[in-house]
Structures are given as C-alpha cells and as structure tokens.
Design a protein around this motif. Structure first.
Motif, PDB file in Angstrom:
ATOM      1  N   ILE A   1       0.836  -1.207   0.000  1.00 14.00           N
ATOM      2  CA  ILE A   1       0.000   0.000   0.000  1.00 14.00           C
ATOM      3  C   ILE A   1       0.871   1.258   0.000  1.00 14.00           C
ATOM      4  O   ILE A   1       0.655   2.184  -0.790  1.00 14.00           O
ATOM      5  N   SER A   2       1.855   1.303   0.896  1.00 11.91           N
ATOM      6  CA  SER A   2       2.723   2.489   0.970  1.00 11.91           C
ATOM      7  C   SER A   2       3.511   2.671  -0.314  1.00 11.91           C
ATOM      8  O   SER A   2       3.655   3.789  -0.816  1.00 11.91           O
ATOM      9  N   GLY A   3       4.046   1.585  -0.863  1.00 10.63           N
ATOM     10  CA  GLY A   3       4.789   1.674  -2.110  1.00 10.63           C
ATOM     11  C   GLY A   3       3.917   2.122  -3.261  1.00 10.63           C
ATOM     12  O   GLY A   3       4.363   2.842  -4.166  1.00 10.63           O
ATOM     13  N   GLY A   4       2.642   1.712  -3.247  1.00  9.64           N
ATOM     14  CA  GLY A   4       1.719   2.138  -4.289  1.00  9.64           C
ATOM     15  C   GLY A   4       1.435   3.623  -4.235  1.00  9.64           C
ATOM     16  O   GLY A   4       1.236   4.275  -5.274  1.00  9.64           O
TER      17      GLY A   4
ATOM     18  N   SER B   1       7.443  11.820   4.990  1.00  8.76           N
ATOM     19  CA  SER B   1       6.153  12.444   5.311  1.00  8.76           C
ATOM     20  C   SER B   1       5.578  11.851   6.597  1.00  8.76           C
ATOM     21  O   SER B   1       6.112  10.896   7.159  1.00  8.76           O
ATOM     22  N   SER B   2       4.448  12.419   7.040  1.00  7.02           N
ATOM     23  CA  SER B   2       3.792  11.901   8.236  1.00  7.02           C
ATOM     24  C   SER B   2       3.341  10.459   8.009  1.00  7.02           C
ATOM     25  O   SER B   2       3.414   9.613   8.909  1.00  7.02           O
ATOM     26  N   TRP B   3       2.858  10.163   6.791  1.00  6.13           N
ATOM     27  CA  TRP B   3       2.442   8.791   6.465  1.00  6.13           C
ATOM     28  C   TRP B   3       3.624   7.824   6.568  1.00  6.13           C
ATOM     29  O   TRP B   3       3.503   6.748   7.128  1.00  6.13           O
ATOM     30  N   SER B   4       4.781   8.253   6.014  1.00  6.25           N
ATOM     31  CA  SER B   4       5.939   7.352   6.011  1.00  6.25           C
ATOM     32  C   SER B   4       6.508   7.143   7.412  1.00  6.25           C
ATOM     33  O   SER B   4       7.148   6.130   7.667  1.00  6.25           O
ATOM     34  N   TYR B   5       6.289   8.099   8.324  1.00  9.03           N
ATOM     35  CA  TYR B   5       6.703   7.876   9.714  1.00  9.03           C
ATOM     36  C   TYR B   5       5.987   6.650  10.282  1.00  9.03           C
ATOM     37  O   TYR B   5       6.581   5.819  10.969  1.00  9.03           O
ATOM     38  N   LEU B   6       4.699   6.556  10.009  1.00 15.50           N
ATOM     39  CA  LEU B   6       3.891   5.483  10.567  1.00 15.50           C
ATOM     40  C   LEU B   6       3.962   4.203   9.747  1.00 15.50           C
ATOM     41  O   LEU B   6       4.094   3.106  10.301  1.00 15.50           O
ATOM     42  N   PHE B   7       3.869   4.328   8.405  1.00 12.20           N
ATOM     43  CA  PHE B   7       3.742   3.142   7.553  1.00 12.20           C
ATOM     44  C   PHE B   7       4.857   3.000   6.520  1.00 12.20           C
ATOM     45  O   PHE B   7       4.821   2.081   5.709  1.00 12.20           O
ATOM     46  N   GLY B   8       5.845   3.879   6.569  1.00 17.98           N
ATOM     47  CA  GLY B   8       6.994   3.744   5.698  1.00 17.98           C
ATOM     48  C   GLY B   8       6.771   4.201   4.268  1.00 17.98           C
ATOM     49  O   GLY B   8       5.672   4.617   3.887  1.00 17.98           O
ATOM     50  N   GLN B   9       7.833   4.097   3.474  1.00 14.21           N
ATOM     51  CA  GLN B   9       7.775   4.477   2.061  1.00 14.21           C
ATOM     52  C   GLN B   9       7.442   3.285   1.173  1.00 14.21           C
ATOM     53  O   GLN B   9       7.337   3.424  -0.044  1.00 14.21           O
ATOM     54  N   GLY B  10       7.307   2.122   1.773  1.00 17.51           N
ATOM     55  CA  GLY B  10       6.773   0.981   1.054  1.00 17.51           C
ATOM     56  C   GLY B  10       7.792   0.126   0.336  1.00 17.51           C
ATOM     57  O   GLY B  10       8.993   0.401   0.322  1.00 17.51           O
TER      58      GLY B  10
ATOM     59  N   LYS C   1      11.012   1.335   4.996  1.00 15.32           N
ATOM     60  CA  LYS C   1      10.003   0.693   4.150  1.00 15.32           C
ATOM     61  C   LYS C   1       8.637   0.563   4.823  1.00 15.32           C
ATOM     62  O   LYS C   1       7.602   0.608   4.138  1.00 15.32           O
ATOM     63  N   PHE C   2       8.609   0.378   6.159  1.00 16.88           N
ATOM     64  CA  PHE C   2       7.345   0.072   6.833  1.00 16.88           C
ATOM     65  C   PHE C   2       6.989   1.037   7.959  1.00 16.88           C
ATOM     66  O   PHE C   2       5.931   0.867   8.575  1.00 16.88           O
ATOM     67  N   GLY C   3       7.833   2.017   8.266  1.00 16.44           N
ATOM     68  CA  GLY C   3       7.539   2.977   9.304  1.00 16.44           C
ATOM     69  C   GLY C   3       7.601   2.386  10.705  1.00 16.44           C
ATOM     70  O   GLY C   3       8.029   1.252  10.903  1.00 16.44           O
ATOM     71  N   VAL C   4       7.154   3.182  11.678  1.00 15.79           N
ATOM     72  CA  VAL C   4       7.213   2.751  13.075  1.00 15.79           C
ATOM     73  C   VAL C   4       6.307   1.541  13.310  1.00 15.79           C
ATOM     74  O   VAL C   4       6.679   0.600  14.022  1.00 15.79           O
ATOM     75  N   ILE C   5       5.119   1.553  12.705  1.00 18.86           N
ATOM     76  CA  ILE C   5       4.191   0.424  12.858  1.00 18.86           C
ATOM     77  C   ILE C   5       4.831  -0.845  12.305  1.00 18.86           C
ATOM     78  O   ILE C   5       4.843  -1.903  12.953  1.00 18.86           O
ATOM     79  N   GLY C   6       5.388  -0.748  11.117  1.00 24.68           N
ATOM     80  CA  GLY C   6       6.023  -1.906  10.512  1.00 24.68           C
ATOM     81  C   GLY C   6       7.268  -2.348  11.254  1.00 24.68           C
ATOM     82  O   GLY C   6       7.577  -3.548  11.300  1.00 24.68           O
TER      83      GLY C   6
END
Length: 438
Positions: free
Chosen positions: A69-72, A291-300, A339-344
């Motif tokens: 999802i993040s990579g997409g 970005s804020s998204w990549s902090y949580l879920f990474g750049q994919g 790749k997956f952020g803090v959650i990952g």
C-alpha cells in the motif's frame, strides 16, 4: 551411524527429505522454487496444505500488505524494485511452510537430529572442498566470503547435536570415535570460515545447555535479546556507542565496533571502514525526512536509500560496479523503518516471537534448544545483516530450522495435553538432570 531408540520413530525418509531441503536452501538462493514445487505437489496429492509455517510467519504477510500500500502511494519506485522486495518477503513464509510441511506433526527427535547432522556434514564437506581448492589459508577474509562462502551455519547445529545430543532425550550415537572425528571436521569448517557469527552461535549452545538445565524461562531471554536488537537498530544509539568506545582508547575494540556503529564520515576511507554504520545513518536520514504517512507506515516496497556517494559494494567489487542507492541496508531495523515505518518496525521484530516457542518447558528439549539457537541467530541477523530481505544461506537455513522446530514444539504441546507419557516405548527419564550432568 546409529541414534538411540525413540518411541516416535517415523522413518529415515522424512529425515533425508529435510536434510535435502536444508542443503538446497543453503547452497542455492533459487531453491525456493523447489519449495513452491513441494507445496504444489502436496496440494495435488492431498487436496490440502499444512499451514503451520504460515501461522508462524503471519507478521510477514502483514508487512507485505503495509509495504504494498505504501509503495503504491509513492509511485516513484521502479516496478522491479517493488516486485523484488515483495518476492524476498514472500520467500519467508514459503520457506517456513515447506519446512513445517516436511517435518509434519510427529517427527521424532532422533530423525530431526539425523537431518541436521546429515545436512551439516554435507555442507561442511562442500565448504572445505571449496576452501582447499581455492587456496585455503592464502585467501583473505573477503576472498573467503565471496569465493568460498561464509561458512554454513548448519555445521554449528550439527556440532551441538553430536556433542550434546545424547543428553537431550535419547538422541545418541553408538561410536564415540566416529562422533568425535565428525565433530572435529565440522569444527574445522567453522573455524576456516572465519565467521564470527558461527563462533558466537557455538558459544550460545554451550550457554543453552546450562540454561535448560536450570529450567530458566526462554521467553524472558528472548525478550531481552529482541529488545536490545531493536534499540541498537537506531543510528542515534549507535552513534552514542561509537563515541563511548572511541573514548576508551582501545584501537582493536574501536576497529571491531566501528564496523557497526556510526562515526564521522568525512572521507571514503571512513565510509569503507564503517560501511554498515554509514548505510544506517543514510537510512535514518531518509526516514526522518519522510512524510507523516511514512513515519507510521513507511515508504513501502521498492523504497531505496540514497547513499549520497558512489560506493563499490562487496562481491561486486571484482567487477568495479558502484552504487549510489541501495534497496536495503545491513542494519535491518533501519530498513524496516524506511520501508514500513514505526508500525512496521514493531511488526518486523514481532516476527522473531512468532517463530519461537515461548510455552512451558517441552518434553523434548532437543527441539527447544534448536529453536532457541535459531531465534538468537535470527535476532543477530536482524541487527547486522539484511534481516527478512537477506539472501544469505545463514538466514534461510536458520529460518527453516526455526519454523520446523516451532511446528514440532506446538505439536508436542498438544500431545502432552492428551497424555503425560508416550503410548508405546520407554521414555527417557530425568532429562534435565542428565543434561545438567553432561
């Protein structure tokens, strides 16, 4: 070669198949295709699939979903980078599923030990043949790693089985001379590989012998190890360690630690001396500048780390191939953050727990020791190698043993609820006492 009696003897065939599988994934990084064939054959033959290996690698599937999802969303990574990451991650549950499928639910300790000894001995022989054929002691450590190999981790598991197996619930050999000679050959292959990782693993097994004798809870030990690994994955922590070690004024210690911890990268020489730390520092910058998204879920999946300079890497140095970006670094925790952020990142390290047995002390301590050794080594790989993205035989073989041993321990726990003693045969008595007096 003869193992002691075992009331759950399910034949040598399954042991040979497991040994062949361990050898295949240790020698050939494309052997996962063999795993796909085994899975397809099982489905066609029985109409169903043993999913024990999938159960212990569910966090990896969750990472694939997050990364996809993040990579997409990013859309700036090449399709090949995206697919490469997905394939490498999918390899993990595939290896786990095949390993669990081969051992089944009732593989005996002696046949599991047979498989480890057969695979470890064959791989040690292959390594020594390559070692002597390429000049042996005349080679540099880098030449050994790229031309001969990094040593095969199954040799260490085989040494432990040969030396301590007789004290781990009836796994025994009749010939002390044969056992000692084979152990010496295995040890020579480990020492010749110059692998610090293999020597550390061997040291762990000696500690594990005492640990089990004391009935100490492995879950507590694993939690400490994984926690330390996770903390040490952060470059700011590594930088602090580097400064502390430098302040001690010990050149040998500084050189050893310098391969892993960050320092001042003002020249190519400093980058070369501590490349893993340089990679980690660049990865950390990539993460904090996201970005804020990549902090949580990474750049994919497909995300790369910009090194900022052109670097010649490892085995490719003979071809003078240089890189300015890398798809994943040697400090796997940083790769997980990118790749997956803090959650990952948290899910990434939770994989270690799902691959391990954290239940009560098993009636079959040999399975437990192999499982514990596998998890300790995987934790080390997660810190100093590429973690779940690694293509090294060190990772794939250890993953296979972790999945197989966890599957067998879960099955044994279920059986122990139905009966405290096996239905047939004579069980070994005072296992812990025998181990403590070995």
């Amino acid at each position: 070669m003869s193992f002691g009696s075992d009331n759950e003897d399910d034949g040598i065939g399954r042991a040979v198949l497991l040994a062949a599988w361990l050898v295949a994934i240790s020698l050939d990084k494309y052997a996962v295709f063999l795993g796909a064939v085994i899975i397809a054959w099982q489905i066609l033959k029985t109409g169903k699939l043993q999913l024990s290996g999938l159960y212990v690698t569910r966090p990896v599937l969750l990472l694939i979903i997050i990364g996809a999802i993040s990579g997409g969303f990013e859309l700036r990574f090449t399709f090949w980078d995206y697919m490469r990451d997905a394939i490498l991650l999918l390899r993990v549950p595939l290896i786990a599923i095949v390993s669990a499928l081969i051992v089944g639910n009732q593989m005996s300790e002696r046949n599991f030990a047979r498989a480890i000894v057969m695979a470890g001995t064959f791989l040690a022989a292959v390594y020594l043949i390559r070692y002597m054929g390429m000049g042996g002691d005349e080679l540099t450590r880098r030449a050994l790693q790229t031309g001969v190999g990094r040593g095969y981790v199954l040799a260490v598991f085989a040494i432990f089985t040969l030396l301590f197996g007789p004290n781990l619930r009836c796994v025994s050999f009749t010939s002390i001379l044969f056992k000692t000679g084979l152990s010496a050959m295995l040890m020579y292959s480990v020492v010749a590989s110059t692998s610090r990782t293999l020597l550390l693993l061997l040291a762990y097994f000696f500690v594990a012998k005492v640990w089990i004798a004391l009935r100490a809870p492995f879950g507590f030990l694993l939690s400490i190890v994984v926690g330390v690994v996770a903390i040490l994955s952060f470059p700011p922590v590594l930088e602090g360690i580097g400064r502390f070690v430098d302040s001690l004024g010990n050149p040998q210690l500084s050189s050893f630690i310098g391969e892993l911890v960050a320092s001042d990268f003002g020249s190519f020489s400093q980058i070369n001396d501590a490349y893993r730390a340089f990679e980690a520092s660049r990865g950390w910058e990539t993460f904090i500048n996201g970005s804020s998204w990549s902090y949580l879920f990474g750049q994919g999946l497909g995300a790369r780390v910009d090194l900022g300079v052109s670097v010649v890497l490892g085995a490719q140095s003979a071809n003078l191939t240089s890189y300015t970006t890398v798809p994943f670094g040697h400090v796997a925790g940083v790769t997980a953050l990118v790749k997956f952020g803090v959650i990952g990142f948290l899910i990434y390290f939770w994989t270690l727990f799902t691959l391990s047995w954290l239940g009560p002390t098993s009636r079959k301590p040999f399975f437990s020791v192999i499982n514990h050794g596998s998890i300790i080594l995987l934790a080390h790989i997660f810190l100093t190698f590429q973690g779940l993205f690694s293509t090294l035989n060190l990772f794939t073989a250890t993953l296979a043993l972790a999945s197989a041993s966890t599957t067998l321990l879960h099955a044994d726990a279920k059986q122990s609820k139905l009966a405290t003693e096996p239905a047939t045969g004579q069980p070994c008595k005072n296992t812990t006492k025998a181990l403590s007096h070995a």
